[in-house]
Design a protein around this motif. Sequence first.
Motif, PDB file in Angstrom:
ATOM      1  N   ILE A 349       0.714  -1.091   0.064  1.00 15.97           N
ATOM      2  CA  ILE A 349      -0.008   0.181  -0.018  1.00 15.97           C
ATOM      3  C   ILE A 349       0.746   1.400  -0.041  1.00 15.97           C
ATOM      4  CG2 ILE A 349      -1.611   1.377   1.406  1.00 15.97           C
ATOM      5  CD1 ILE A 349      -2.712  -1.251   2.309  1.00 15.97           C
ATOM      6  N   ALA A 350       1.951   1.211   0.875  1.00 12.73           N
ATOM      7  CA  ALA A 350       2.597   2.449   0.992  1.00 12.73           C
ATOM      8  C   ALA A 350       3.685   2.571  -0.104  1.00 12.73           C
ATOM      9  CB  ALA A 350       3.638   2.365   2.047  1.00 12.73           C
ATOM     10  N   ALA A 351       3.690   1.757  -1.041  1.00 12.56           N
ATOM     11  CA  ALA A 351       4.566   1.796  -2.190  1.00 12.56           C
ATOM     12  C   ALA A 351       3.667   2.590  -3.286  1.00 12.56           C
ATOM     13  CB  ALA A 351       4.845   0.464  -2.754  1.00 12.56           C
ATOM     14  N   ASP A 352       2.570   2.518  -3.068  1.00 12.41           N
ATOM     15  CA  ASP A 352       1.385   2.868  -4.051  1.00 12.41           C
ATOM     16  C   ASP A 352       1.031   4.471  -3.671  1.00 12.41           C
ATOM     17  OD1 ASP A 352       1.091   1.729  -6.348  1.00 12.41           O
ATOM     18  OD2 ASP A 352      -0.575   0.427  -5.622  1.00 12.41           O
ATOM     19  N   LEU A 353       1.514   4.681  -2.510  1.00 10.96           N
ATOM     20  CA  LEU A 353       1.002   6.254  -2.137  1.00 10.96           C
ATOM     21  C   LEU A 353       2.195   7.426  -1.942  1.00 10.96           C
ATOM     22  CD1 LEU A 353      -1.282   4.900   0.894  1.00 10.96           C
ATOM     23  CD2 LEU A 353      -1.826   5.569  -1.059  1.00 10.96           C
ATOM     24  N   PRO A 354       1.818   8.485  -1.964  1.00 10.60           N
ATOM     25  CA  PRO A 354       2.753   9.387  -1.800  1.00 10.60           C
ATOM     26  C   PRO A 354       3.485   9.242  -0.334  1.00 10.60           C
ATOM     27  CG  PRO A 354       0.662  10.530  -2.002  1.00 10.60           C
ATOM     28  CD  PRO A 354       0.556   9.207  -2.260  1.00 10.60           C
ATOM     29  N   SER A 355       4.649   9.617  -0.340  1.00 10.55           N
ATOM     30  CA  SER A 355       5.114   8.869   1.120  1.00 10.55           C
ATOM     31  C   SER A 355       6.586   9.735   1.578  1.00 10.55           C
ATOM     32  CB  SER A 355       5.774   7.474   1.054  1.00 10.55           C
ATOM     33  OG  SER A 355       6.949   7.405   0.151  1.00 10.55           O
ATOM     34  N   ILE A 373       1.724  16.185   9.957  1.00 10.38           N
ATOM     35  CA  ILE A 373       1.121  16.146   8.702  1.00 10.38           C
ATOM     36  C   ILE A 373       1.536  17.114   7.854  1.00 10.38           C
ATOM     37  CG2 ILE A 373      -0.714  14.536   9.480  1.00 10.38           C
ATOM     38  CD1 ILE A 373      -2.694  17.037   8.979  1.00 10.38           C
ATOM     39  N   THR A 374       2.004  18.414   8.535  1.00 13.93           N
ATOM     40  CA  THR A 374       2.573  19.465   7.826  1.00 13.93           C
ATOM     41  C   THR A 374       3.809  18.935   6.931  1.00 13.93           C
ATOM     42  OG1 THR A 374       1.994  21.051   9.568  1.00 13.93           O
ATOM     43  CG2 THR A 374       3.308  21.888   7.746  1.00 13.93           C
ATOM     44  N   GLY A 375       3.780  19.369   5.588  1.00 18.01           N
ATOM     45  CA  GLY A 375       4.842  18.838   4.706  1.00 18.01           C
ATOM     46  C   GLY A 375       4.609  17.634   4.050  1.00 18.01           C
ATOM     47  N   THR A 376       3.553  16.898   4.541  1.00 18.11           N
ATOM     48  CA  THR A 376       3.096  15.706   3.826  1.00 18.11           C
ATOM     49  C   THR A 376       2.267  16.216   2.621  1.00 18.11           C
ATOM     50  OG1 THR A 376       1.307  15.255   4.927  1.00 18.11           O
ATOM     51  CG2 THR A 376       3.331  14.280   5.821  1.00 18.11           C
ATOM     52  N   SER A 377       1.954  15.096   1.799  1.00 20.81           N
ATOM     53  CA  SER A 377       1.227  15.491   0.741  1.00 20.81           C
ATOM     54  C   SER A 377      -0.143  15.817   1.144  1.00 20.81           C
ATOM     55  CB  SER A 377       0.995  14.503  -0.295  1.00 20.81           C
ATOM     56  OG  SER A 377       0.588  13.315   0.387  1.00 20.81           O
ATOM     57  N   CYS A 378      -0.602  15.618   2.232  1.00 22.09           N
ATOM     58  CA  CYS A 378      -1.887  15.742   3.030  1.00 22.09           C
ATOM     59  C   CYS A 378      -2.026  17.214   3.471  1.00 22.09           C
ATOM     60  CB  CYS A 378      -2.199  14.763   3.992  1.00 22.09           C
ATOM     61  SG  CYS A 378      -2.528  13.176   3.446  1.00 22.09           S
ATOM     62  N   ALA A 379      -1.012  18.090   3.850  1.00 25.87           N
ATOM     63  CA  ALA A 379      -1.267  19.270   4.299  1.00 25.87           C
ATOM     64  C   ALA A 379      -0.104  20.168   4.003  1.00 25.87           C
ATOM     65  CB  ALA A 379      -1.405  19.389   5.803  1.00 25.87           C
ATOM     66  N   ALA A 380      -0.238  21.221   3.130  1.00 28.29           N
ATOM     67  CA  ALA A 380       0.677  22.065   2.627  1.00 28.29           C
ATOM     68  C   ALA A 380       1.359  23.055   3.851  1.00 28.29           C
ATOM     69  CB  ALA A 380       0.546  22.972   1.683  1.00 28.29           C
ATOM     70  N   SER A 381       0.681  23.562   4.649  1.00 28.99           N
ATOM     71  CA  SER A 381       1.121  24.215   6.104  1.00 28.99           C
ATOM     72  C   SER A 381       0.669  24.139   7.105  1.00 28.99           C
ATOM     73  CB  SER A 381       1.070  25.799   5.624  1.00 28.99           C
ATOM     74  OG  SER A 381      -0.531  25.868   5.518  1.00 28.99           O
TER      75      SER A 381
END
Length: 435
Positions: A349-355, A373-381
């Motif tokens: 699963i992890a291989a298929d997701l942004p990580s 979560i900041t800085g991951t693809s889920c939240a920019a700031s």
Amino acid sequence: MAPHLAHGTATTALLDELSWRGMLHQTTSPDLAAHLASGVRVGYAGFDPTSDSLTIGNFMGIKLLAHLQRAGHKPIVVSGGGTGLIGDPSGKSAERQLLTRELAEHNARSQQRIFDRFLDFSGPRAAVIRNNIDWLESMSYLDMLRDIGKHFSVNQMIARDSVASRLEGREQGISYTEFSYMILQAYDFLHLHRADGCTIQLGGSDQFGNIVSGIDLIRRLEQHESFGATCPLVTTSDGQKIGKTEKGAIWLTADRTSPYRFLQYWLNTSDADAVKFLRWFTFLESDAIEALAHALATEPGKREAQKTLAAEMTRMTHGATELARAQATSEALFSGLVKSLDAAQIAEIAADLPSSSVATTALSQGISIVDFITGTSCAASKREAREFVQNGAVSINGEKVTLECTVRAEHALPGGVILIRRGKKAYHAVRLQSS
RNA sequence: GGGCGGAUACUCAAGCGGCCAACGAGGGCAGACUGUAAAUCUGCUGGUUUCACCUACGGGGGUUCGAAUCCCUCUCCGCCCA
């Protein structure tokens, strides 16, 4: 059985198939049906080498060839290694950047791997791949002007939509280079006609003009009749181009779009488009699609149509194994039951997701959810992260979190991965790193 | 060469000395309702150490207590006259 009956069956095979699927926009001649019925024919479609892969926007061209082959004819895939150096002005509002030779050749070659999945390259009607650099390169400019250019009327050429639209607007002219494109494509058809006995060209509706040019050229030089058929420009119910998402186009190869993303794309098809897409994109028979249409109308919540569409497309494009993996990933993520998975499944699963990764030491002291979560693809700031958490949009390993939540090493799933989910569809995998 | 007009956030588009991190629309994102759909409603849509500060209205310079707003200049674009 009488021969003319057999002919009758063959007649209906291709054109009727395309017709009920809504894939037939125009044909150049009503005699095409009879032409198809009277023997094994050779048809081609061209592909621009603007990229080293193809998107589902290019899929229609492939599918036209596949239907042609299934109806008992022989398909030719033409890679535009030569024409790609010039650039087709059709459907373009501005002059294009020229590709380098190396890039065009590399792209043309790289695209060829895709056709294996959709066309049969063995047997008496084996598909073949040609690259038009092979015959365009050796053609001298003088020969082109004398032998081919002589048969083109500039008066007609400038009347073409693709050219006329570029002549109207003063700021967006057309270069002599792109203006000449239609001559090259017409010559392609002529060459294939001479070399392979090709009599049919297939393409999108924007190719109609180019196709007719080729037919005219063949008539003038060979006194033979040839044909063309186009499919409509496919769009979604709200007029969007298919296969374009904010995150980029949906590609037909796993190096550009993972099977998981590919499956998800089709799974998210709106009700309004589902049946249409089944007809356009899959090879399912009419009754199967009718049954799905019925299911969609009576039990829309089950999404049988979307699920079948997604499965069919993913299997065709990536194979049964990849389909099964993508489906497993999909189910685990959307059910939120990621904790029950084993290390191997989580790794997949992890291989298929942004990580991204985080140091185990940093995590041992605990990190606030916002920072995590900041800085991951889920939240920019941080601001955005805070907003998402406050809205209840964020979950860690399938469990909703609040602002007070602190992420610790114990959160890690087997395999040392923490899964973040934002909203319904955005996922991110954070890997723990020991050093 | 001369004369005008313009350049504002992802896009369009207001603002024309302080109330401007900037009206409005579209787009995007999230929440609610649902079905990983559509429609609808709500919120968000520069950053941070969030009742404050920093960075931003084409680039640079200036006037002013204070500028996206005024002046100079440069770059680019449009229109008009040669």
